[in-house]
Scaffold this active site. Structure first.
Site, PDB file in Angstrom:
ATOM      1  N   GLY A 108      -0.250   3.703  -1.500  1.00 39.21           N
ATOM      2  CA  GLY A 108       0.231   4.878  -0.762  1.00 39.21           C
ATOM      3  C   GLY A 108       1.681   4.725  -0.350  1.00 39.21           C
ATOM      4  CB  SER A 137      -5.239   4.216  13.197  1.00 44.48           C
ATOM      5  OG  SER A 137      -5.055   5.133  14.253  1.00 44.48           O
ATOM      6  CE1 TYR A 181      -6.564   8.014   9.516  1.00 42.67           C
ATOM      7  CE2 TYR A 181      -6.540   7.814  11.912  1.00 42.67           C
ATOM      8  CZ  TYR A 181      -5.961   7.564  10.686  1.00 42.67           C
ATOM      9  OH  TYR A 181      -4.776   6.864  10.622  1.00 42.67           O
ATOM     10  CB  THR A 210     -12.136   5.269   7.788  1.00 43.35           C
ATOM     11  OG1 THR A 210     -10.969   5.872   8.374  1.00 43.35           O
ATOM     12  CG2 THR A 210     -13.056   6.331   7.213  1.00 43.35           C
TER      13      THR A 210
HETATM   14  P1  NDP Z   1       1.183   9.818   4.955  1.00 43.86           P
HETATM   15  O1  NDP Z   1       0.164  10.905   5.030  1.00 43.86           O
HETATM   16  O2  NDP Z   1       2.585  10.116   5.314  1.00 43.86           O
HETATM   17  O3  NDP Z   1       1.142   9.153   3.502  1.00 43.86           O
HETATM   18  C1  NDP Z   1      -0.074   8.765   2.966  1.00 43.86           C
HETATM   19  C2  NDP Z   1       0.160   7.950   1.719  1.00 43.86           C
HETATM   20  O4  NDP Z   1      -1.137   7.561   1.221  1.00 43.86           O
HETATM   21  C3  NDP Z   1       0.848   8.754   0.626  1.00 43.86           C
HETATM   22  O5  NDP Z   1       1.786   7.942  -0.026  1.00 43.86           O
HETATM   23  C4  NDP Z   1      -0.304   9.130  -0.306  1.00 43.86           C
HETATM   24  O6  NDP Z   1       0.079   9.162  -1.672  1.00 43.86           O
HETATM   25  C5  NDP Z   1      -1.229   7.929  -0.137  1.00 43.86           C
HETATM   26  N1  NDP Z   1      -2.594   8.244  -0.531  1.00 43.86           N
HETATM   27  C6  NDP Z   1      -3.452   9.123   0.046  1.00 43.86           C
HETATM   28  N2  NDP Z   1      -4.611   9.132  -0.636  1.00 43.86           N
HETATM   29  C7  NDP Z   1      -4.480   8.236  -1.653  1.00 43.86           C
HETATM   30  C8  NDP Z   1      -5.341   7.806  -2.694  1.00 43.86           C
HETATM   31  N3  NDP Z   1      -6.576   8.294  -2.825  1.00 43.86           N
HETATM   32  N4  NDP Z   1      -4.886   6.855  -3.545  1.00 43.86           N
HETATM   33  C9  NDP Z   1      -3.635   6.353  -3.415  1.00 43.86           C
HETATM   34  N5  NDP Z   1      -2.769   6.741  -2.462  1.00 43.86           N
HETATM   35  C10 NDP Z   1      -3.201   7.674  -1.592  1.00 43.86           C
HETATM   36  O7  NDP Z   1       0.585   8.635   5.857  1.00 43.86           O
HETATM   37  P2  NDP Z   1       1.334   7.655   6.886  1.00 43.86           P
HETATM   38  O8  NDP Z   1       2.504   7.058   6.244  1.00 43.86           O
HETATM   39  O9  NDP Z   1       1.471   8.356   8.167  1.00 43.86           O
HETATM   40  O10 NDP Z   1       0.188   6.543   7.091  1.00 43.86           O
HETATM   41  C11 NDP Z   1       0.192   5.319   6.399  1.00 43.86           C
HETATM   42  C12 NDP Z   1      -0.909   4.447   6.947  1.00 43.86           C
HETATM   43  O11 NDP Z   1      -0.713   4.238   8.356  1.00 43.86           O
HETATM   44  C13 NDP Z   1      -2.305   5.042   6.809  1.00 43.86           C
HETATM   45  O12 NDP Z   1      -3.229   4.014   6.561  1.00 43.86           O
HETATM   46  C14 NDP Z   1      -2.551   5.655   8.166  1.00 43.86           C
HETATM   47  O13 NDP Z   1      -3.929   5.789   8.442  1.00 43.86           O
HETATM   48  C15 NDP Z   1      -1.871   4.644   9.065  1.00 43.86           C
HETATM   49  N6  NDP Z   1      -1.483   5.166  10.363  1.00 43.86           N
HETATM   50  C16 NDP Z   1      -0.564   6.182  10.478  1.00 43.86           C
HETATM   51  C17 NDP Z   1      -0.216   6.649  11.717  1.00 43.86           C
HETATM   52  C18 NDP Z   1       0.769   7.748  11.936  1.00 43.86           C
HETATM   53  O14 NDP Z   1       0.943   8.156  13.105  1.00 43.86           O
HETATM   54  N7  NDP Z   1       1.434   8.269  10.915  1.00 43.86           N
HETATM   55  C19 NDP Z   1      -0.811   6.089  12.944  1.00 43.86           C
HETATM   56  C20 NDP Z   1      -1.764   5.038  12.692  1.00 43.86           C
HETATM   57  C21 NDP Z   1      -2.074   4.615  11.454  1.00 43.86           C
HETATM   58  P3  NDP Z   1       0.194  10.529  -2.554  1.00 43.86           P
HETATM   59  O15 NDP Z   1       0.937  11.521  -1.721  1.00 43.86           O
HETATM   60  O16 NDP Z   1       0.941  10.035  -3.752  1.00 43.86           O
HETATM   61  O17 NDP Z   1      -1.200  10.945  -2.875  1.00 43.86           O
END
Ligand code: NDP
Length: 243
Positions: A8, A138, A151, A154
């Site tokens: 991701g 998270s 969420y 998970t």
């Molecule tokens: P974003 O929604 O900005 O980005 C999510 C990323 O995950 C994208 O690059 C997307 O890729 C990828 N992704 C989603 N589904 C898939 C899949 N099935 N296979 C491969 N890639 C996938 O998320 P954030 O950057 O905000 O979050 C990153 C991590 O941090 C996550 O684990 C989130 O739970 C965690 N987090 C985030 C917080 C926040 O406030 N933002 C707070 C706490 C935890 P594509 O677009 O190419 O599909």
């Protein structure tokens, strides 16, 4: 040169983590699923700054795609030294509105995705008796988040997975840790309006919303030798929102 695979990494925290590792001299495998052009641009950006990066498409919820991706990374960049399980989806819904499909998709990406990537990468780490895995959880995986029950569930699972796996593979020289961010400014939080963000700032002792860079540098630290005695831990960059 060491290699990191970041799932991701096309957007948000994953993309910034790719930049931070590349700046620190790592070869970066940028995984994406849907955002191909974001991933290509990121790779171009890293290369034009003198770094090494390649993008690899795989839906982490699909074991075959993950296995294929890991083989391609190994063929192109060599053994994977560090795996960052960052890919995840989020959704805000009342518990009673969550459908069985919503529930399954959340677990397929956020938990099975971590399982698939660990399963594909670990054999190489076990053979070499070294390696490091950083999983993204998270604060909601620690405290539970209202209107995000699936969420939160998970992300709690990711914490338990991290601790159990750390115990199992520690004797093989592999460290497994978890980063559990608070609210970070990414597209995942685009549904929060200015009022909600202002309230979150007010509730946060440091009075700010976190940045992708702050999370990325926490991940880089855990992957570094400076964290050589740290495993099975949950580090939460959250501005003091959860203490
Ligand atoms: P974003 O929604 O900005 O980005 C999510 C990323 O995950 C994208 O690059 C997307 O890729 C990828 N992704 C989603 N589904 C898939 C899949 N099935 N296979 C491969 N890639 C996938 O998320 P954030 O950057 O905000 O979050 C990153 C991590 O941090 C996550 O684990 C989130 O739970 C965690 N987090 C985030 C917080 C926040 O406030 N933002 C707070 C706490 C935890 P594509 O677009 O190419 O599909």
């Amino acid at each position: 040169m060491k290699t990191v695979l970041i799932t991701g990494a096309s957007r948000g925290i994953g993309a910034q983590t790719a930049r931070v590792f590349a700046q620190a001299g790592w070869q970066v495998a940028v995984n994406y699923n849907l955002s191909a052009s974001h991933a290509h641009h990121l790779v171009e950006e890293i290369r034009s700054a003198g770094g090494t990066a390649m993008d690899f498409r795989a839906d982490v919820s699909d074991l075959e795609q993950v296995n294929r991706m890991v083989k391609e990374v190994q063929r192109s960049l060599g053994e994977i030294d560090v795996l960052v399980n960052n890919a995840a989806i989020a959704q805000q819904k009342l518990f009673t509105d969550i459908t069985p499909y919503d529930w399954d998709r959340m677990f397929d990406v956020n938990v099975k995705g971590v399982y698939h990537c660990c399963k594909a990468v670990l054999p190489g780490m076990l053979r070499r008796h070294e390696g490091c895995i950083v999983n993204l959880s998270s604060i909601w995986g620690i405290t539970g988040g209202s209107c995000e029950v699936h969420y939160s569930a998970t992300k709690g699972a990711v914490i338990a997975l991290t601790k159990a796996l750390a115990k199992e593979v520690g004797p093989s020289g592999i460290r497994v840790n978890c980063v559990a961010p608070g609210v970070i400014d990414t597209e995942m939080n685009q549904q929060l309006d200015e009022q909600a963000l202002a309230q979150l700032r007010e509730e946060t002792p440091l009075g700010i919303i976190g940045s992708c860079d702050q999370v990325a540098k926490t991940i880089l630290f855990l992957a570094s030798q400076d964290a050589g005695f740290i495993t099975g831990q949950v580090i939460s960059p959250n501005g003091g929102l959860v203490i």
